[in-house]
Structures are given as C-alpha cells and as structure tokens.
Write a protein that holds these residues in place. Structure first.
Motif, PDB file in Angstrom:
ATOM      1  N   ASP A   1       0.843  -1.186   0.000  1.00  0.00           N
ATOM      2  CA  ASP A   1       0.000   0.000   0.000  1.00  0.00           C
ATOM      3  C   ASP A   1       0.888   1.248   0.000  1.00  0.00           C
ATOM      4  O   ASP A   1       2.056   1.186   0.371  1.00  0.00           O
ATOM      5  CB  ASP A   1      -0.875   0.025   1.259  1.00  0.00           C
TER       6      ASP A   1
ATOM      7  N   GLU B   1       0.943   3.733   2.027  1.00  0.00           N
ATOM      8  CA  GLU B   1       1.452   4.069   3.358  1.00  0.00           C
ATOM      9  C   GLU B   1       2.611   3.145   3.716  1.00  0.00           C
ATOM     10  O   GLU B   1       3.575   3.566   4.362  1.00  0.00           O
ATOM     11  CB  GLU B   1       0.324   3.969   4.395  1.00  0.00           C
ATOM     12  N   GLU B   2       2.525   1.889   3.264  1.00  0.00           N
ATOM     13  CA  GLU B   2       3.615   0.944   3.528  1.00  0.00           C
ATOM     14  C   GLU B   2       4.844   1.306   2.700  1.00  0.00           C
ATOM     15  O   GLU B   2       5.976   1.191   3.166  1.00  0.00           O
ATOM     16  CB  GLU B   2       3.158  -0.478   3.213  1.00  0.00           C
ATOM     17  N   CYS B   3       4.614   1.734   1.469  1.00  0.00           N
ATOM     18  CA  CYS B   3       5.738   2.172   0.626  1.00  0.00           C
ATOM     19  C   CYS B   3       6.442   3.349   1.300  1.00  0.00           C
ATOM     20  O   CYS B   3       7.672   3.438   1.297  1.00  0.00           O
ATOM     21  CB  CYS B   3       5.248   2.627  -0.747  1.00  0.00           C
TER      22      CYS B   3
ATOM     23  N   VAL C   1      -0.214   7.266   9.432  1.00  0.00           N
ATOM     24  CA  VAL C   1       0.767   7.302   8.343  1.00  0.00           C
ATOM     25  C   VAL C   1       0.199   8.125   7.182  1.00  0.00           C
ATOM     26  O   VAL C   1       0.871   8.987   6.619  1.00  0.00           O
ATOM     27  CB  VAL C   1       1.146   5.883   7.859  1.00  0.00           C
TER      28      VAL C   1
ATOM     29  N   SER D   1      -4.096   2.703   1.281  1.00  0.00           N
ATOM     30  CA  SER D   1      -4.518   3.148  -0.050  1.00  0.00           C
ATOM     31  C   SER D   1      -3.607   2.592  -1.132  1.00  0.00           C
ATOM     32  O   SER D   1      -2.445   2.275  -0.881  1.00  0.00           O
ATOM     33  CB  SER D   1      -4.504   4.673  -0.121  1.00  0.00           C
TER      34      SER D   1
ATOM     35  N   LEU E   1       6.546   4.044   4.516  1.00  0.00           N
ATOM     36  CA  LEU E   1       7.302   3.566   5.678  1.00  0.00           C
ATOM     37  C   LEU E   1       8.566   2.827   5.243  1.00  0.00           C
ATOM     38  O   LEU E   1       9.641   2.991   5.829  1.00  0.00           O
ATOM     39  CB  LEU E   1       6.438   2.646   6.547  1.00  0.00           C
TER      40      LEU E   1
ATOM     41  N   ASN F   1      -0.541  -1.237  -7.489  1.00  0.00           N
ATOM     42  CA  ASN F   1      -0.022  -0.019  -6.879  1.00  0.00           C
ATOM     43  C   ASN F   1       1.364   0.365  -7.392  1.00  0.00           C
ATOM     44  O   ASN F   1       2.134   1.021  -6.695  1.00  0.00           O
ATOM     45  CB  ASN F   1       0.003  -0.129  -5.347  1.00  0.00           C
TER      46      ASN F   1
END
Ligand code: SF4
Lengths: 188, 796
Positions: free
Chosen positions: A163, A165-167, B475, B408, A169, B237
């Motif tokens: 996601d 947000e994970e990218c 985040v 997202s 982080l 993504n």
C-alpha cells in the motif's frame, strides 16, 4: 468542493440499496442477491492485480471471507471483474499461503519454523552488522572528498504490492538505514 | 496516465501500442468499447495479433523494437501533409523555439557524442536565448533552426516505404493507421494512446514514449478529454510505489535523490530546482525547496531544524546509477551482504535470471516478505544447485494480503483508493507495515546503544501509535502533511498539528511537514479523501471528483489548460475538460491545472506547468540519447539498421552475453496473459487460475512450425545467449513472420509468468532475456531479443 456525509465512507458497510456510507462492517443487504449474503459482514476493497483499480465487495462470516465480488457502485468497473479479480477469493482462502515465519540456516536443505520475536531480533542484528561493516561515510571522487553517508552492504527490492502508506514507511526506513540500492518492479 | 480509465470513452481514435488492454487490463476495455459504440476507431499496433487486435478496426503488425520507425513515419505524414493542430502547436509546444546553430544529426548520431563514454554533451541541443535569457522563437515556424523545421527535416527520412521495410508492417495498413490517427488533428477530434511495457522495455523505451507524446502534441491531443498519453500500469499499486519513490533515483513525489556533490541543502536546491526567465512559466518544480524541506521534516521531525540543514546529512547520497540491472550486477560481484525482497520475485521477473540467481548465492542473508513461497525465496534449492553450497541465511516472512490490512493504492489513472481490512491474516502472517515497524523499532534500540552514524535511525520520527502494528491512519496523515507550528500562510492562520490543505501551502522554513507533497490534499482537516465514495458527475464527463482522490489536488486530467484555446474556450465544446466562465471569471469542470486566467489575459501561465519553459517539448534536450527519437535496432536484432549506420542506441553500452552472430535467428518477445500476473506467485498458486492456464508455452507461426516439424503441444527448447527453457509449442496464425528488408523474420512469443516453484510450474522466459536497459531509465529490453527454438526438451 465540500464533502458531504454521503460522499465520505468512514468504514465500509452496506446499507439499503447502496454501498456503504458510514461505520465499520455492518449487515449486508440488497446489493447482492439477498440469500447469498444474508447475515454477512461486508467491506470494500480494490483489486490487487492490475492497475485498473476495480472495486470489490468482500463478504465475511465469523472472521472468514466467504465471498468476493465486483462492487456494482464502483465508477470504473460497475461490478465487473476479470479472471484475476474474480479469483481473489482464493488468495484469501488458500492452503498454500504462508502462515509461519520460516528460517533457513546456512547450508541447510530445509525451512524451520521460527517465532517472530526470534526472527526479528536476528534480522535486526544482521542488518546492523551489515550497515556498520559497509557504511561509507565519505568517498573520494575526482580528487575531492565528499560525505555520502551510505550503507552499501544491503539492497532493498520490491514495493509495487504494498500500500502507499507501507511504501512510505519502507522508503523512510531504507533511507534512514542509508540504503542507496532501493529498487522495485517499476524499473523492470 | 495523463487521463484516467473512464475518460477513454471520450476518444475518437484509440491507439493501443505496446499494450494489450483486452487481455491485460480487461476492465479498461469497457471504456474502449463505450467509445467504439459512439463511433470511435480502435487501432491495434502489435507484433502479435492479440485479443485487442481481434476487436480493433485496424490492425498493424509491428516488429518488436521498431516503434520509433513507426511513429517517426507518422510524424512525417503529419508534417508533410500539414495535418497538425497549428494553433495548439504554436501556443502550447516548443515547436516555435529556436535551437542552437551547432545542433546537428549525422548518420544516427546527434551532435556532442562521445563514443568512449556512450554519452552526449547536450550543450548544442539547447535553445537559442535572447538578451533576457528567454528562448528565441519564430511563430511562423519557418526558421530553419526552429524545432518545427528540425523535426520536419529529421522525420522526412521516415517515408512510409522505408518505415515498413523496418517495421514489417503492410504498407496499406500503415497508411490506414496514419489516416485514422491524423484525422484527430482537428481541434474537436481526439486520439488517445494506451501503452504499456511493450513500449518501455527497450533500450530506447523512453524515446518510444516520447515519439507517442510528440504525435499527441502535434495533433493537439494532450490535456483533452479522450486524449493524452496513457501508461497502463501492470500492478495495482505500481503507480503509488513510484509516487512513493521506492527507487534509487527519487524521493517521494519525484524529488531527486541527492548526489554526492550536493554537499548541503542549499547546493541540493541549486542543483535540482529548475529555473526559468519566463514570468509566464509556472515552473512548478521551482517549489522543490518547499517539498524537500517538508519531506525532511516528515522524516526527522523535531530533530530537523533550520540550523542543522533539516538533517539533510542523514540522507544517503548516491554517486552512481543503482538501478535494477546495476544492482544485480553488483550482487553478482558479491557487492551485497544482505537483501530485502518485499513481495517480489527477481529470479522470475528480472532479466537474465540465471545470473541473478547465482548472484544470490553470494548473500550472507536474505529476507523475503511474501504471501507465498516464491522461486526467489527458495533460490538455495533451485534446480541444479546443492543447498549445502549456499551459505545464505534466509528469512521468509508471511505477509498479509490486500484484504487483511488497510491502506490506499493508486491506480493507473492516479486515483488513490482506500482498502479496508476484512479479516485477520492467516496464522502468524502480518502486514508489511508491521514488519517494517518492527525492524526500525529494534534497530532504533540497537543504535541507541552503539553503531556507526546512529543519528538517522535514532532521530527518525516514527510515531504511529502504540498498537500491534502502525496506525495506517496516522501514516496517511503524515504523507499528506501537517503544520509543525502556528503559522499564517497565504493570509490564512493555521494551528500547529493541523493538516495542510494542499501543497500550495507547504513551506521551506520547517513550518510544514509532508511525507509526499504530491499526496498533500489527500488527507485534510475534512478527512481522508481517499475513502470517498461519492458518485456525483455533474458535468457528465465522468470525472467523479468525489470518488476517492487523485493526485495532484484531485485533478482528473493532467495538462487540462491545454484543452482550451487562448481565450479559455474548450477546443471541443461537446467534451470540455475545463472552460473559462467570463462572468464569474472562474474555471469550470475539472480542477484546472493551476487556476490562472486564460492565455490571452495578463497574469496567465503556460499550460505545461511541470516543464521549466512551460511548453510541451517536441524537442527535449534533457534526454540521454538525443532530443528527437531516432530509430535504432534492439541490442539483439536479426537485421541491420536500415535508417543509419548506427545499429543500436549509441547511449547504451553493449553488455556481455549478447549474440548477433546468427546462432539465434528468431526475434523473441514476452508478454502476459489474463489469467496470470507478473512473476506468478499471486496466480500460479490459485487453483482456478491454474486450471485456466496451467503450462508454459511459446507461440510460433505456422510456417516456423512446419519448418521445425512441430505440432501444437509439442515440447520445445527455446534458447538464447543467456540460457534455455522448455515449453509447449502453441502453433498459431496469430503469430506471423515479418517481411523486413526483403527477408522473412520469424518471431517467438512467450508469457513470462512461470517458474520452478508453486502450484503451476514452467520455464522462466526471463532465462532468455538480456540484462541491458533503456538509455534513460535502464528498464530492461525484455521485449526484443534473439533466440532459437528446437523440437524436444532440454538435452543435457
Ligand atoms: S479485476 Fe481485472 S481489470 Fe480489474 S483491477 Fe483486477 S486485474 Fe485489473
């Protein structure tokens, strides 16, 4: 551009006749044939395969996914899904999924199950040793000395399946670790 | 994509080249068909007769790697017959700009070339400037040094006959494509280009894209509804992961990664902030200092102060090209102790996978995070090796799938859409966010005791709640950005901690933080806009501004100020993206690309706001391999370059393991199928999809099958200079040889999804591909290589 309540989905739930305007998971109703989804919890998601970004509805019962189908309200796919999107159910329910941390010792022929705690400690230790051993504080280029503060001992690959947000982080972590070799599927 | 999926319905001519949407982006085809129902023509340009071709009005066969010849011929056709949208071209592109007198092009080489370094000195490609530093121009387009005339001269060489000798296209179909495409030069007609990896995976991939974009500029199709240049992204993504810069050369929001000589923040700003002397250019990247400072504040929080250069020193500085191919070369030379794979499978997906796999044998440790056991995570027991000989410590961490976490993703049309968690991950699986969070927390602890240069880790701002995993909501808020102190910006007062309403409010003084300026506006005080589900469509144009959120600032069509004339009237009033309301003196429709008044009024800005000079670049001086796309053969090719004496892209050094000797006579190319995805782990483990496509196959023509004595379903060995694989022959009339310079060239096509592990296994096509990449991006040349094919399995 105001945001009306109708336009804001705070969680994901079906209410009569329309997908989901407020609250977390709730009772399903008319979006799908009544009997099939009666008594199920619902939420929305977006297909993890290609970047068309088709919307999907996930039906769950007792913490298990029992059905996934196209979201008829989604303005791109209007309920349709292709072969891959239609198979997402089998990602969620699949015996081949990994369920344990696996570890392979040097020279070993097999995996061993490990606890997260053990693996995390070990990985952090290895990453630290690698960084400390391979940290390039300064570099000589064309006869001049430059501060580069780079960890050349490790590389990180992958992120297109994560996601946003994970990218974020992951990138923040990598850069704090001084990693220059950060790449992913967008390059290939 | 400059545009978005729903927008394709507005096209008059849809050109699919280097893509196969009916197969690989199936639901997008809904909008292709909608356009066709309204009379649009679909043009499919592809080496193979694909599912998209089968639905097309026009099909043109194209030899892999010859897009520039094809497009160069179309540019020639437009210029020769004056089929351009002149008003658009003069006002919105750099066609009228004058180029340096020293600019030259000779037998495939542009001026400034140094053969030893494979590099160009680009000075002679620059614009001529007047005493105020403004580019000189000639709006009549007649000056011999004008971009228009240079382009005309350059592409006059690309006659239809010559082009078709190179591309192998039948000249009749070529001319039909030319006429269809050119029909959209009328102000109210529009073509779209749908392209994908068939375009980019070449040693001249960037120039392929450029050649498409040039055509769209000449036809006045950029910024328009149903127009633009649209990359069909292959992973859900991969747009977002690029925006978030999990890449060696960029930071979130396409900010540049600092290089070794950026000794401090001021030097960095000076080097990377583009400048212009034209007050009519918005030059959006002049905001670089605001975005970079806000990123540093997001990374290092209170530790980042004006006094310490906002911790600029903490960022690693690069001193070379660390892209995928280079990274893998370094791996093969034993350059890395450890590697982290996040949901990726390089020994199926990378180029020349045998070399990557043996490089991995050098690792001390490998961490693979995935839903499945992938080929790459079990490289130590791949066929042909003895695990005893491999000393790598391997961790395979079970990850949560998309329905087992929240966050997202951004689709090809730049829509960032929220996904919710429906269930817990199976067993002990955890989200990627959990894993990264655990790493950094533990490393923070270790580095608080000792270690080399601990500050970037110890000082890293990492405040995502006290839960089991990071609070993704926090985040997402950080990515958008917040005010770090009470401040007044643009006459509005903001409180410390408030969300920044949009990137127009970001500051370079540390008063704002933003993890990704491009996503600033996605999560404001109004809430998380990526979660919206509003279906209102007041204009009927299908923008869906209240559905999710798209970057930048919810603008659905990029460069939309080029969709109107200088008075703000839409070129096509029936399908307006934006239009200027003279009474309210406001733009209506989509979020305008900057709210400035129309071009005919004072205080306006040129529409191409991301380009320093403000004009769409027909001539682009910033590229590694020339300001105008020029045809070169792929690194491996069965024929000589028919255009010039320069065989391959002169800005790409020739790697090892390339064979043009004739030993491998057939053009190989790779592709995807509807039923599988990328390196296969996400589909080759699902019984339904495995049942649909269980085996690796290679598609060959009926003629080649006859010549090789092959029947449908026979086992064959396909080989290249890099290695060999087994596969089933699929003999089909969808594949036809090309007639190129009087000779028949056969092609062999194959999907690249398979590997030795998982529920369905099969030969890995990337065993055959070469580790050589595009001069600008280093994306590997997967789509055109040489191979041989023989009956029977691998003989060892
Ligand atoms: S359902 Fe098919 S077309 Fe839609 S996003 Fe998923 S893979 Fe792409």
């Amino acid at each position: 551009m105001g945001i009306s309540r109708r336009n804001f989905l705070k969680g994901s739930a079906l209410t009569a006749g329309t997908v989901a305007l407020t609250g977390k998971a709730a009772k399903a109703s008319v979006d799908s044939p009544e009997l099939r989804i009666k008594g199920l919890q619902t939420s929305t998601t977006v297909c993890p395969y290609c970047a068309v970004g088709c919307g999907m509805i996930v039906h769950t019962k007792n913490g298990k996914i029992v059905n996934i189908e196209g979201d008829t309200e989604h303005p791109i796919n209007r309920g349709s899904l292709c072969s891959k999107g239609s198979a997402l159910f089998q990602v969620a329910n699949n015996e081949r999924r990994l369920t344990h941390v696996q570890y392979r010792a040097p020279g070993s022929k097999r995996w061993e199950k490990k606890s997260w705690e053990w693996a995390m400690q070990r990985m952090a230790q290895l990453m630290k040793e690698t960084r400390d051993r391979n940290f390039v504080k300064q570099e000589e280029i064309d006869g001049k000395t430059y501060t580069v503060n780079r960890n050349d001992g490790m590389a990180m690959i992958g992120a297109a399946a994560l996601d946003n947000e994970e990218c974020y982080l992951l990138g923040k972590f990598g850069r704090a670790m001084g990693v220059g070799y950060i790449e992913h599927q967008a390059r290939i | 994509m400059t545009n978005h999926w729903n927008d394709i319905q507005h096209s008059d001519v849809i050109v699919s080249i280097g893509s196969n949407p009916a197969e690989n982006h199936p639901i997008s085809f809904k909008y292709v068909e909608m356009a066709m129902d309204k009379g649009a023509k679909l043009v499919s340009i592809d080496p193979r007769y694909t599912r998209t071709s089968s639905k097309a009005d026009l099909y043109a066969q194209l030899r892999p790697g010859t897009d520039i010849a094809f497009m160069g011929g179309l540019i020639n056709y437009l210029l020769k017959n004056d089929l351009i949208q002149r008003e658009y071209v003069v006002n919105y592109t750099n066609a009228a700009f004058l180029v340096n007198e020293d600019f030259d092009f000779n037998d495939g080489i542009f001026s400034g070339y140094d053969a030893e370094s494979f590099r160009y000195d680009k000075e002679s490609w620059a614009y001529q400037v007047d005493e105020n530093g403004m580019p000189k121009r000639d709006d009549s387009l007649e000056h011999p040094q004008s971009v228009y005339q240079l382009m005309k001269k350059h592409y006059a060489r690309y006659t239809p006959e010559k082009v078709c000798e190179i591309t192998g296209t039948e000249i009749q179909s070529y001319m039909e494509v030319a006429r269809a495409f050119a029909s959209t030069h009328k102000a109210n007609k529009v073509a779209t280009i749908m392209y994908a990896m068939g375009t980019t995976q070449h040693t001249h991939g960037t120039q392929n894209v450029r050649s498409y974009a040039m055509l769209q500029l000449l036809l006045g199709n950029i910024g328009m509804a149903g127009g633009g240049i649209n990359a069909l992204r292959g992973e859900s993504n991969v747009q977002g992961s690029t925006d978030y810069a999990v890449l060696y050369h960029i930071l979130p929001g396409y900010l540049k990664v600092p290089t070794y000589d950026n000794v401090d923040l001021a030097t960095y700003f000076d080097k990377w902030t583009p400048k212009t002397n034209d007050s009519q250019s918005a030059n959006w990247w002049s905001n670089t200092p605001k975005y970079m400072t806000s990123l540093l504040k997001a990374y290092w929080g209170d530790a980042a102060t004006e006094e310490n250069d906002f911790c600029f020193d903490y960022l690693p500085k690069r001193s070379g090209n660390y892209s995928y191919i280079r990274l893998m070369e370094r791996l093969q030379h034993g350059g890395f102790e450890g590697m982290i794979f996040m949901g990726t499978n390089p020994i199926v997906g990378g180029p020349d996978v045998n070399a990557i796999a043996s490089g991995m044998d050098n690792l001390k440790w490998l961490v693979a995070v995935d839903l499945w056991e992938t080929e790459s995570s079990v490289f130590w027991k791949r066929p042909g090796v003895d695990p005893k000989d491999i000393d790598t410590e391997v961790f395979l961490l079970p990850a949560a799938s998309s329905v087992e976490k929240e966050g997202s993703i951004s689709n090809s049309g730049r829509w960032a859409q929220w996904r919710y968690k429906a269930v817990n991950p199976p067993g002990h699986a955890e989200s990627d966010a959990y894993i990264v969070d655990q790493w950094i927390k533990r490393l923070k602890e270790l580095y608080s005791k000792d270690g080399v240069f601990p500050e970037p880790i110890v000082d890293l701002a990492w405040n995502y709640g006290d839960g089991h995993e990071p609070d993704i909501d926090l985040v997402a808020r950080e990515c958008n950005g917040r005010f770090t102190r009470d401040v007044v910006v643009k006459g509005k007062a903001f409180k410390k901690g408030q969300q920044v309403p949009s990137f127009a409010y970001l500051q370079a003084d540390g008063s704002t933080s933003s993890g990704n300026w491009l996503y600033c506006n996605s999560y404001t005080e109004e809430g998380n806009k990526m979660q919206r589900r509003g279906l209102e469509d007041p204009t009927g144009m299908g923008f869906y501004h209240d559905w999710a959120w798209c970057w930048p600032v919810n603008r659905r069509v990029l460069y939309n100020r080029a969709s109107v004339d200088v008075n703000g009237r839409p070129w096509n009033p029936e399908k307006p993206v934006i239009s200027w309301n003279k009474l309210t003196r406001k733009w209506e429709g989509d979020v305008p690309d900057g709210g400035w008044v129309p071009m005919s009024e004072d205080g306006t800005k040129s529409p191409f706001i991301m380009i320093a000079e403000g004009y769409g670049r027909l001539f682009a001086a910033g590229l590694a391999d020339g300001p105008l796309p020029e045809h070169y053969e792929p690194m491996e090719s069965p024929v000589a370059n028919f255009m010039t004496g320069q065989q391959c892209n002169p800005a790409v050094s020739v790697p090892g393991k390339i064979d043009n000797s004739g030993k491998y006579p057939y053009v190989g190319t790779t592709y995807r199928v509807s039923e599988h995805w990328q390196a296969g782990a996400m589909t080759r483990n699902l019984p339904w999809l495995v049942e649909l496509v269980p085996d690796m196959f290679v598609e060959i023509s009926e003629q080649l099958a006859e010549w090789k004595g092959l029947k449908n379903g026979d086992m064959v060995t396909v080989s290249s200079e890099r290695g060999q694989i087994e596969a089933r022959a699929l003999v089909t009339e969808r594949i036809k040889p090309f007639r190129v310079q009087g000779k028949l060239v056969e092609q062999v096509g194959m999907p690249w999804h398979f590997g030795f592990n998982g529920m369905a296994t099969g030969g890995t096509a990337n065993t055959l591909t070469a580790a050589v990449g595009c001069a600008n991006t280093t994306i590997p040349e997967y789509k055109a290589f040489l191979c041989n094919i023989e009956k029977g399995g691998i003989k060892s």
